[in-house]
Design a protein around this motif. Sequence first.
Motif, PDB file in Angstrom:
ATOM      1  N   LEU A  44       0.816  -1.210   0.000  1.00  0.00           N
ATOM      2  CA  LEU A  44       0.000   0.000   0.000  1.00  0.00           C
ATOM      3  C   LEU A  44       0.856   1.270   0.000  1.00  0.00           C
ATOM      4  N   GLY A  45       2.081   1.134   0.468  1.00  0.00           N
ATOM      5  CA  GLY A  45       2.960   2.283   0.536  1.00  0.00           C
ATOM      6  C   GLY A  45       2.674   3.205   1.705  1.00  0.00           C
ATOM      7  N   VAL A  46       1.970   2.701   2.729  1.00  0.00           N
ATOM      8  CA  VAL A  46       1.655   3.493   3.913  1.00  0.00           C
ATOM      9  C   VAL A  46       1.767   2.607   5.146  1.00  0.00           C
ATOM     10  N   ALA A  47       1.951   3.240   6.298  1.00  0.00           N
ATOM     11  CA  ALA A  47       1.953   2.519   7.569  1.00  0.00           C
ATOM     12  C   ALA A  47       0.526   2.431   8.085  1.00  0.00           C
ATOM     13  N   LEU A  48       0.098   1.224   8.449  1.00  0.00           N
ATOM     14  CA  LEU A  48      -1.249   1.019   8.980  1.00  0.00           C
ATOM     15  C   LEU A  48      -1.269   1.031  10.504  1.00  0.00           C
ATOM     16  N   LEU A  49      -0.198   0.539  11.087  1.00  0.00           N
ATOM     17  CA  LEU A  49      -0.109   0.436  12.540  1.00  0.00           C
ATOM     18  C   LEU A  49       1.172   1.092  13.033  1.00  0.00           C
ATOM     19  N   SER A  50       1.047   1.757  14.166  1.00  0.00           N
ATOM     20  CA  SER A  50       2.213   2.306  14.836  1.00  0.00           C
ATOM     21  C   SER A  50       2.508   1.399  16.010  1.00  0.00           C
ATOM     22  N   ARG A  51       3.662   0.711  15.978  1.00  0.00           N
ATOM     23  CA  ARG A  51       3.961  -0.307  16.973  1.00  0.00           C
ATOM     24  C   ARG A  51       5.165   0.064  17.828  1.00  0.00           C
ATOM     25  N   THR A  52       5.006  -0.123  19.133  1.00  0.00           N
ATOM     26  CA  THR A  52       6.117  -0.006  20.070  1.00  0.00           C
ATOM     27  C   THR A  52       6.154  -1.282  20.898  1.00  0.00           C
ATOM     28  N   THR A  53       7.094  -1.376  21.803  1.00  0.00           N
ATOM     29  CA  THR A  53       7.171  -2.585  22.642  1.00  0.00           C
ATOM     30  C   THR A  53       5.994  -2.687  23.595  1.00  0.00           C
ATOM     31  N   ARG A  54       5.306  -1.554  23.846  1.00  0.00           N
ATOM     32  CA  ARG A  54       4.236  -1.561  24.840  1.00  0.00           C
ATOM     33  C   ARG A  54       2.839  -1.468  24.258  1.00  0.00           C
ATOM     34  N   ARG A  55       2.686  -0.826  23.104  1.00  0.00           N
ATOM     35  CA  ARG A  55       1.334  -0.625  22.593  1.00  0.00           C
ATOM     36  C   ARG A  55       1.308  -0.573  21.079  1.00  0.00           C
ATOM     37  N   MET A  56       0.111  -0.690  20.573  1.00  0.00           N
ATOM     38  CA  MET A  56      -0.125  -0.652  19.139  1.00  0.00           C
ATOM     39  C   MET A  56      -1.285   0.303  18.872  1.00  0.00           C
ATOM     40  N   THR A  57      -1.100   1.230  17.959  1.00  0.00           N
ATOM     41  CA  THR A  57      -2.156   2.177  17.610  1.00  0.00           C
ATOM     42  C   THR A  57      -2.324   2.212  16.093  1.00  0.00           C
ATOM     43  N   LEU A  58      -3.510   2.604  15.652  1.00  0.00           N
ATOM     44  CA  LEU A  58      -3.780   2.726  14.225  1.00  0.00           C
ATOM     45  C   LEU A  58      -3.367   4.104  13.718  1.00  0.00           C
ATOM     46  N   THR A  59      -2.764   4.128  12.557  1.00  0.00           N
ATOM     47  CA  THR A  59      -2.527   5.400  11.898  1.00  0.00           C
ATOM     48  C   THR A  59      -3.837   5.841  11.254  1.00  0.00           C
ATOM     49  N   GLU A  60      -3.859   7.049  10.720  1.00  0.00           N
ATOM     50  CA  GLU A  60      -5.074   7.518  10.039  1.00  0.00           C
ATOM     51  C   GLU A  60      -5.396   6.618   8.852  1.00  0.00           C
ATOM     52  N   ALA A  61      -4.353   6.251   8.100  1.00  0.00           N
ATOM     53  CA  ALA A  61      -4.555   5.344   6.970  1.00  0.00           C
ATOM     54  C   ALA A  61      -5.002   3.967   7.452  1.00  0.00           C
ATOM     55  N   GLY A  62      -4.463   3.546   8.611  1.00  0.00           N
ATOM     56  CA  GLY A  62      -4.841   2.243   9.160  1.00  0.00           C
ATOM     57  C   GLY A  62      -6.293   2.186   9.548  1.00  0.00           C
ATOM     58  N   ARG A  63      -6.841   3.265  10.104  1.00  0.00           N
ATOM     59  CA  ARG A  63      -8.254   3.319  10.462  1.00  0.00           C
ATOM     60  C   ARG A  63      -9.122   3.259   9.216  1.00  0.00           C
ATOM     61  N   THR A  64      -8.734   4.013   8.194  1.00  0.00           N
ATOM     62  CA  THR A  64      -9.503   4.020   6.934  1.00  0.00           C
ATOM     63  C   THR A  64      -9.489   2.634   6.299  1.00  0.00           C
ATOM     64  N   TYR A  65      -8.307   2.005   6.275  1.00  0.00           N
ATOM     65  CA  TYR A  65      -8.203   0.673   5.673  1.00  0.00           C
ATOM     66  C   TYR A  65      -9.053  -0.336   6.446  1.00  0.00           C
ATOM     67  N   TYR A  66      -9.035  -0.244   7.770  1.00  0.00           N
ATOM     68  CA  TYR A  66      -9.830  -1.152   8.602  1.00  0.00           C
ATOM     69  C   TYR A  66     -11.321  -1.016   8.293  1.00  0.00           C
ATOM     70  N   ASP A  67     -11.808   0.226   8.251  1.00  0.00           N
ATOM     71  CA  ASP A  67     -13.234   0.456   7.993  1.00  0.00           C
ATOM     72  C   ASP A  67     -13.642  -0.086   6.629  1.00  0.00           C
ATOM     73  N   GLU A  68     -12.822   0.177   5.614  1.00  0.00           N
ATOM     74  CA  GLU A  68     -13.155  -0.278   4.259  1.00  0.00           C
ATOM     75  C   GLU A  68     -13.013  -1.790   4.127  1.00  0.00           C
ATOM     76  N   ALA A  69     -12.005  -2.360   4.793  1.00  0.00           N
ATOM     77  CA  ALA A  69     -11.798  -3.809   4.730  1.00  0.00           C
ATOM     78  C   ALA A  69     -12.974  -4.560   5.344  1.00  0.00           C
ATOM     79  N   LEU A  70     -13.528  -4.020   6.428  1.00  0.00           N
ATOM     80  CA  LEU A  70     -14.692  -4.662   7.051  1.00  0.00           C
ATOM     81  C   LEU A  70     -15.861  -4.735   6.080  1.00  0.00           C
ATOM     82  N   VAL A  71     -16.080  -3.654   5.343  1.00  0.00           N
ATOM     83  CA  VAL A  71     -17.170  -3.625   4.362  1.00  0.00           C
ATOM     84  C   VAL A  71     -16.952  -4.704   3.306  1.00  0.00           C
ATOM     85  N   ILE A  72     -15.716  -4.825   2.822  1.00  0.00           N
ATOM     86  CA  ILE A  72     -15.401  -5.826   1.791  1.00  0.00           C
ATOM     87  C   ILE A  72     -15.583  -7.238   2.319  1.00  0.00           C
ATOM     88  N   LEU A  73     -15.078  -7.495   3.526  1.00  0.00           N
ATOM     89  CA  LEU A  73     -15.173  -8.842   4.095  1.00  0.00           C
ATOM     90  C   LEU A  73     -16.626  -9.233   4.360  1.00  0.00           C
TER      91      LEU A  73
END
Length: 298
Positions: A44-73
């Motif tokens: 995709l050429g973008v980061a979907l998740l921001s990962r550290t040793t303690r936590r994981m958060t969604l990037t803006e692109a990651g949230r958009t991809y998640y929402d659209e992927a749910l619709v497709i699935l």
Amino acid sequence: MDKLSAMQAYCRIVDRGSFTRAAEDLGVSAALLSREVSRLEASLGVALLSRTTRRMTLTEAGRTYYDEALVILQAVGSFEERIQKTAGVVSGHLKVNAPSSFGQVVVAPMLPGFCKQYPDLRVSLTLDDRVIDMVEGGFDLTLRIRSSMKDSTLRARKLGEVRVGIFASADYLARNGSPTTPEDIRHHQTCGYLLSEHLDTWDLTGPGGEISVPVDPKVRVGNSFVLVELLVAGMGLGTLPDFISGPAEEAGVLVRVLPDYALPTRAVWAVLPAGARQDGRVGAFLRALKEAISDLHS
């Protein structure tokens, strides 16, 4: 890269908030899921998740991809269901094995409606609390309730979750006092379910964090309904899954103890023999059962 599988894996990671928990659900390693997401991000050429040793958060692109992927699935799932129905593949003989209490409380009530919906399908339901040999028994599907499925020779699909709490009768608590901290459990009599993953140790999570409490049940039984009867009779404290405890708690015959603490959530797994294909019979049953499980928590 299989984009559909990658979408499913990514959505499960987001839903569970953890690579490890998602990997347990999907029956793969967390490292494999991490590589899958990295390949997806690279394509995709973008980061979907921001990962550290303690936590994981969604990037803006990651949230958009998640929402659209749910619709497709969801669209793919609906499409497959329509194809199966129009192809008339929900027929034949389906053999299912389930734990006794779960089979009686959850599976049995859904069977009449399921059989009416698929009149060309014959169903055999066997109830057994012990793990059975699916191939030897000729089962198309078996249901198991446990924290994870680690048997690599089986195909497992998670259908839902079961919450577990501690219960006792009001009479027992009136005579012996109600625990106010997990440590108080050590001073109480307990009853246990023989096949439980926590028969001798209760791992609790609550306001005070995580704590493991050793227990030595005075009475140990192999049936959840018998355990309920023991607790109602004032034999001590015991742990019950929500599909068993719900009616007893609503009726007032059992009281939830340490309501701010809970044991680890158990999952309801649908297990198929290795190499077996999920056909229309199995798919239709799993959809109906997943809805029945969802209704437990609605």
